[in-house]
Design a protein around this motif. Structure first.
Motif, short mmCIF file in Angstrom:
data_model
loop_
_atom_site.label_atom_id
_atom_site.label_comp_id
_atom_site.label_asym_id
_atom_site.label_seq_id
_atom_site.Cartn_x
_atom_site.Cartn_y
_atom_site.Cartn_z
N VAL A 12 0.84 -1.20 0.00
CA VAL A 12 0.00 0.00 0.00
C VAL A 12 0.88 1.25 0.00
N SER A 13 1.92 1.23 0.81
CA SER A 13 2.84 2.36 0.87
C SER A 13 3.57 2.55 -0.45
N ILE A 14 3.99 1.46 -1.07
CA ILE A 14 4.67 1.54 -2.37
C ILE A 14 3.73 2.10 -3.43
N ALA A 15 2.50 1.61 -3.44
CA ALA A 15 1.52 2.10 -4.41
C ALA A 15 1.22 3.59 -4.18
N ALA A 16 1.08 3.98 -2.91
CA ALA A 16 0.82 5.38 -2.60
C ALA A 16 2.04 6.24 -2.94
N PHE A 17 3.23 5.70 -2.73
CA PHE A 17 4.46 6.41 -3.07
C PHE A 17 4.52 6.69 -4.57
N VAL A 18 4.21 5.66 -5.36
CA VAL A 18 4.25 5.79 -6.82
C VAL A 18 3.11 6.69 -7.32
N GLY A 19 1.93 6.54 -6.73
CA GLY A 19 0.77 7.30 -7.20
C GLY A 19 0.47 8.53 -6.38
N ALA A 20 1.49 9.10 -5.74
CA ALA A 20 1.27 10.25 -4.85
C ALA A 20 0.64 11.43 -5.57
N ASP A 21 1.07 11.68 -6.79
CA ASP A 21 0.50 12.82 -7.53
C ASP A 21 -0.99 12.64 -7.77
N LEU A 22 -1.40 11.42 -8.10
CA LEU A 22 -2.81 11.13 -8.32
C LEU A 22 -3.60 11.29 -7.01
N VAL A 23 -3.06 10.78 -5.91
CA VAL A 23 -3.74 10.89 -4.62
C VAL A 23 -3.91 12.36 -4.24
N ILE A 24 -2.86 13.14 -4.41
CA ILE A 24 -2.94 14.56 -4.07
C ILE A 24 -3.95 15.27 -4.96
N GLU A 25 -3.99 14.93 -6.24
CA GLU A 25 -4.96 15.56 -7.14
C GLU A 25 -6.39 15.20 -6.73
N LEU A 26 -6.60 13.93 -6.36
CA LEU A 26 -7.94 13.50 -5.95
C LEU A 26 -8.37 14.16 -4.64
N LEU A 27 -7.45 14.27 -3.70
CA LEU A 27 -7.79 14.83 -2.40
C LEU A 27 -7.83 16.35 -2.38
N GLY A 28 -6.88 16.98 -3.07
CA GLY A 28 -6.77 18.42 -2.97
C GLY A 28 -7.10 19.20 -4.23
N GLY A 29 -7.15 18.51 -5.33
CA GLY A 29 -7.44 19.20 -6.57
C GLY A 29 -6.16 19.62 -7.29
N GLU A 30 -6.36 20.23 -8.44
CA GLU A 30 -5.23 20.58 -9.30
C GLU A 30 -4.33 21.66 -8.70
N LYS A 31 -4.86 22.45 -7.79
CA LYS A 31 -4.03 23.53 -7.24
C LYS A 31 -2.86 22.99 -6.40
N TYR A 32 -2.92 21.73 -5.98
CA TYR A 32 -1.83 21.14 -5.20
C TYR A 32 -0.88 20.29 -6.04
N LEU A 33 -1.19 20.15 -7.32
CA LEU A 33 -0.27 19.44 -8.20
C LEU A 33 1.00 20.27 -8.39
N HIS A 34 2.11 19.59 -8.52
CA HIS A 34 3.41 20.23 -8.73
C HIS A 34 3.80 21.13 -7.56
N THR A 35 3.37 20.73 -6.35
CA THR A 35 3.79 21.42 -5.13
C THR A 35 4.51 20.39 -4.26
N GLN A 36 4.83 20.80 -3.04
CA GLN A 36 5.50 19.89 -2.11
C GLN A 36 4.58 18.80 -1.58
N ALA A 37 3.30 18.92 -1.80
CA ALA A 37 2.33 18.02 -1.20
C ALA A 37 2.60 16.55 -1.53
#
Length: 128
Positions: A12-37
């Motif tokens: 689960v951690s490996i999958a979340a590590f790899v898909g972190a950008d997708l998780v951040i986009e789903l949770l926070g929206g596009e404004k958090y893409l390409h940030t430190q999140a």
């Protein structure tokens, strides 16, 4: 219990590590893409593997009637976290330092819990 949860958290951690950008986009929206999140999320997923073992040690200390030692473990983790946050901010001047210090917080709790429980119970890390 803790060993199985830890093993289950690894993929689960490996999958979340790899898909972190997708998780951040789903949770926070596009404004958090390409940030430190996404990178902070990746750091948190690295120490998430320690959470079941830390929780197991805390519950076990309570079960063997050592709640005072469990409280000391929690205070130790608090001290490591606060000092680590300040050191992390001082060294990195960034949020990454705070996130990285969390790894040391849980590592300190696991190591202290293991040492204390080893004095009271006969077990190895492999057995949990």
């Amino acid at each position: 219990y803790a060993g199985i949860l830890t093993i289950l958290l690894i993929p689960v951690s490996i999958a979340a590590f790899v898909g972190a950008d997708l998780v951040i986009e789903l949770l926070g929206g596009e404004k958090y893409l390409h940030t430190q999140a996404a990178n902070v999320f990746r750091i948190f997923m690295c120490f998430a593997i320690l959470l079941p073992v830390d929780r197991f040690f805390g519950i076990t200390l309570d079960i063997i009637n050592k709640p005072r030692i469990n409280m000391i473990k929690v205070f130790l983790m608090l001290v490591v976290n606060v000092i680590g946050d300040f050191v992390g901010i001082y060294l990195t001047h960034d949020l990454y330092g705070v996130a990285l210090s969390s790894i040391f917080t849980f590592l300190a709790g696991v190591i202290y819990g293991y040492i204390v429980l080893k004095k009271n119970l006969n077990f190895t890390m492999r057995e949990i």
